[in-house]
Design a protein around this motif. Sequence first.
Motif, mmCIF file in Angstrom:
data_model
loop_
_atom_site.group_PDB
_atom_site.id
_atom_site.type_symbol
_atom_site.label_atom_id
_atom_site.label_comp_id
_atom_site.label_asym_id
_atom_site.label_seq_id
_atom_site.Cartn_x
_atom_site.Cartn_y
_atom_site.Cartn_z
ATOM 1 N N PRO A 1 1.179 -1.110 -0.216
ATOM 2 C CA PRO A 1 0.201 -0.042 -0.025
ATOM 3 C C PRO A 1 0.958 1.112 -0.029
ATOM 4 O O PRO A 1 0.143 2.348 -0.675
ATOM 5 C CB PRO A 1 -0.926 -0.357 1.174
ATOM 6 C CG PRO A 1 -0.871 -1.626 1.616
ATOM 7 C CD PRO A 1 0.575 -1.919 1.300
ATOM 8 N N VAL A 2 2.123 0.948 0.384
ATOM 9 C CA VAL A 2 2.682 2.581 0.836
ATOM 10 C C VAL A 2 3.519 2.898 -0.985
ATOM 11 O O VAL A 2 3.675 3.412 -1.478
ATOM 12 C CB VAL A 2 3.685 1.779 1.453
ATOM 13 C CG1 VAL A 2 4.935 3.876 1.443
ATOM 14 C CG2 VAL A 2 3.294 1.709 3.548
ATOM 15 N N GLN A 3 3.793 1.310 -1.470
ATOM 16 C CA GLN A 3 3.924 1.938 -2.545
ATOM 17 C C GLN A 3 2.580 2.785 -3.251
ATOM 18 O O GLN A 3 2.788 3.413 -4.372
ATOM 19 C CB GLN A 3 4.792 0.615 -3.426
ATOM 20 C CG GLN A 3 5.578 0.941 -2.874
ATOM 21 C CD GLN A 3 6.700 -0.972 -3.411
ATOM 22 O OE1 GLN A 3 6.567 -1.814 -3.031
ATOM 23 N NE2 GLN A 3 7.378 -1.237 -4.676
ATOM 24 N N ILE A 4 2.067 1.776 -3.675
ATOM 25 C CA ILE A 4 0.989 2.498 -4.466
ATOM 26 C C ILE A 4 0.172 3.641 -3.936
ATOM 27 O O ILE A 4 0.332 4.502 -5.188
ATOM 28 C CB ILE A 4 -0.058 1.938 -4.137
ATOM 29 C CG1 ILE A 4 -0.004 -0.171 -4.254
ATOM 30 C CG2 ILE A 4 -1.540 2.194 -4.978
ATOM 31 C CD1 ILE A 4 -0.466 -0.473 -5.972
ATOM 32 N N VAL B 1 -7.870 -0.579 -0.883
ATOM 33 C CA VAL B 1 -7.538 -0.964 -2.024
ATOM 34 C C VAL B 1 -6.618 -1.752 -2.570
ATOM 35 O O VAL B 1 -7.012 -3.333 -3.067
ATOM 36 C CB VAL B 1 -7.442 0.167 -3.032
ATOM 37 C CG1 VAL B 1 -6.909 -0.478 -4.802
ATOM 38 C CG2 VAL B 1 -8.543 1.655 -3.020
ATOM 39 N N VAL B 2 -5.618 -2.116 -1.631
ATOM 40 C CA VAL B 2 -4.628 -2.651 -2.132
ATOM 41 C C VAL B 2 -4.639 -4.671 -0.997
ATOM 42 O O VAL B 2 -5.025 -5.348 -2.074
ATOM 43 C CB VAL B 2 -3.201 -2.658 -1.289
ATOM 44 C CG1 VAL B 2 -2.681 -3.760 -0.583
ATOM 45 C CG2 VAL B 2 -2.742 -2.094 -2.204
ATOM 46 N N TYR B 3 -5.832 -4.600 -0.181
ATOM 47 C CA TYR B 3 -6.945 -5.460 0.803
ATOM 48 C C TYR B 3 -7.638 -5.861 -0.877
ATOM 49 O O TYR B 3 -7.285 -7.173 -0.866
ATOM 50 C CB TYR B 3 -6.960 -5.151 1.877
ATOM 51 C CG TYR B 3 -7.879 -6.050 2.295
ATOM 52 C CD1 TYR B 3 -7.979 -7.130 3.067
ATOM 53 C CD2 TYR B 3 -10.071 -5.494 2.421
ATOM 54 C CE1 TYR B 3 -8.733 -8.245 3.627
ATOM 55 C CE2 TYR B 3 -10.558 -6.562 3.079
ATOM 56 C CZ TYR B 3 -9.960 -7.604 3.363
ATOM 57 O OH TYR B 3 -10.815 -8.823 4.201
ATOM 58 N N LEU B 4 -8.423 -5.787 -0.790
ATOM 59 C CA LEU B 4 -9.479 -6.112 -1.676
ATOM 60 C C LEU B 4 -9.065 -6.620 -3.079
ATOM 61 O O LEU B 4 -9.469 -7.651 -3.342
ATOM 62 C CB LEU B 4 -10.560 -5.140 -2.422
ATOM 63 C CG LEU B 4 -11.637 -4.318 -1.166
ATOM 64 C CD1 LEU B 4 -12.767 -3.833 -1.294
ATOM 65 C CD2 LEU B 4 -12.324 -5.621 -0.601
ATOM 66 N N THR C 1 -9.790 -1.757 -8.732
ATOM 67 C CA THR C 1 -10.856 -1.880 -6.936
ATOM 68 C C THR C 1 -11.093 -0.281 -6.370
ATOM 69 O O THR C 1 -12.350 -0.677 -6.452
ATOM 70 C CB THR C 1 -9.945 -2.498 -6.547
ATOM 71 O OG1 THR C 1 -9.164 -3.336 -6.775
ATOM 72 C CG2 THR C 1 -10.290 -2.328 -4.749
ATOM 73 N N ALA C 2 -10.432 0.519 -7.229
ATOM 74 C CA ALA C 2 -10.749 1.866 -6.216
ATOM 75 C C ALA C 2 -11.785 2.718 -7.091
ATOM 76 O O ALA C 2 -12.712 2.999 -6.310
ATOM 77 C CB ALA C 2 -9.513 2.880 -6.850
ATOM 78 N N ARG C 3 -12.397 1.677 -8.724
ATOM 79 C CA ARG C 3 -13.990 2.528 -9.044
ATOM 80 C C ARG C 3 -15.153 1.046 -8.434
ATOM 81 O O ARG C 3 -15.791 1.729 -8.148
ATOM 82 C CB ARG C 3 -14.061 1.954 -9.992
ATOM 83 C CG ARG C 3 -12.950 2.604 -11.514
ATOM 84 C CD ARG C 3 -13.552 3.033 -13.093
ATOM 85 N NE ARG C 3 -13.241 1.154 -13.425
ATOM 86 C CZ ARG C 3 -11.496 0.935 -13.657
ATOM 87 N NH1 ARG C 3 -10.257 2.114 -14.163
ATOM 88 N NH2 ARG C 3 -11.166 0.009 -14.362
ATOM 89 N N THR C 4 -14.012 0.105 -7.886
ATOM 90 C CA THR C 4 -15.641 -1.060 -7.210
ATOM 91 C C THR C 4 -15.412 0.608 -5.842
ATOM 92 O O THR C 4 -16.586 0.059 -5.266
ATOM 93 C CB THR C 4 -14.860 -2.446 -6.650
ATOM 94 O OG1 THR C 4 -15.006 -2.788 -7.904
ATOM 95 C CG2 THR C 4 -15.744 -2.613 -5.556
ATOM 96 N N LEU C 5 -14.872 0.438 -5.080
ATOM 97 C CA LEU C 5 -14.699 1.376 -3.724
ATOM 98 C C LEU C 5 -15.895 2.443 -3.780
ATOM 99 O O LEU C 5 -16.656 3.209 -3.189
ATOM 100 C CB LEU C 5 -13.676 1.556 -2.999
ATOM 101 C CG LEU C 5 -12.829 0.495 -2.377
ATOM 102 C CD1 LEU C 5 -11.672 0.579 -2.193
ATOM 103 C CD2 LEU C 5 -14.023 -0.087 -1.683
ATOM 104 N N ILE C 6 -15.308 3.588 -5.694
ATOM 105 C CA ILE C 6 -16.037 4.785 -5.771
ATOM 106 C C ILE C 6 -17.495 3.665 -5.857
ATOM 107 O O ILE C 6 -18.955 5.445 -5.100
ATOM 108 C CB ILE C 6 -15.548 4.911 -7.113
ATOM 109 C CG1 ILE C 6 -14.371 5.629 -6.968
ATOM 110 C CG2 ILE C 6 -16.422 6.144 -7.190
ATOM 111 C CD1 ILE C 6 -13.672 6.731 -8.203
#
Length: 260
Positions: A15-18, A110-113, A77-82
């Motif tokens: 997640p830190v790199q993302i 996001v990384v978790y999903l 995944t980001a779009r899913t969370l939106i």
Amino acid sequence: MPVAPATGSRLSIDPVQIGAAVGIAATTSPDYQFTDAYGVTYTGTPSHLALSALARRDLTGGIYPDQPAVAPAIRATARTLIDWFTSPHTDPRHAAEFAALPPLRVCELVVYLCLHGDADALNQVVPESLRHYTDHLLHDPVPDHDHPLPRLIDQPYRSLNSTETRLGTRLHITATTPDDAAQVAVPMTVEAGESISWEFTAAIPVPVEDLNGLLLDQDYSLGDYLEDNRELIEAHLDYSDSQNVHGLDITGRLAHPRDI
């Protein structure tokens, strides 16, 4: 409510790199904002800004080049969370709690999903099962073996949104340029094609000395004759009389400014 099949992931994502790819760090202030390559600065709800940045292909395209599946998975995944946290079906308390999350926590979710969710199943999380996922992501550590990711999906599928709206319009984000311009130039590579046709009946002039041979020769069609003598029908090929059933077919992709 059906149970989604379990799935594993071979992706390795930090997640830190993302977060670093879109300017997010553990020390990122609550008033996180980002400016893209087109000079547009985005401000607003930090969690919404983080999702917006992670969902954009121009900002995440270069992450994990050794794992080409990572960038598309992060964006999806980001779009899913939106969808989940801006839907009218979302518990208002959950939507407000998500809005208050720090940007790095959004990267972690996001990384978790990406690592623990089945993308196909997550797309079937809609009104009935949604609250189980939003509550889990807001209140449980991730990953958490005592509280694993829910596996409930909705069948039959029912859209999360009552009306068709673009993802960006549901985010609490304001976009501005230094000169308050209403438009910006985005380099794109454009491919456009169109199939058009004409159908008409016309008297086509044929030299007397060629008429007999033209009508006798089975290997040389009238179409061949017209192609060889296109000037005979040019006046009839007016675009106002053309027929196009499918319309203009256009594809576009982001281009580097140096290509302009």
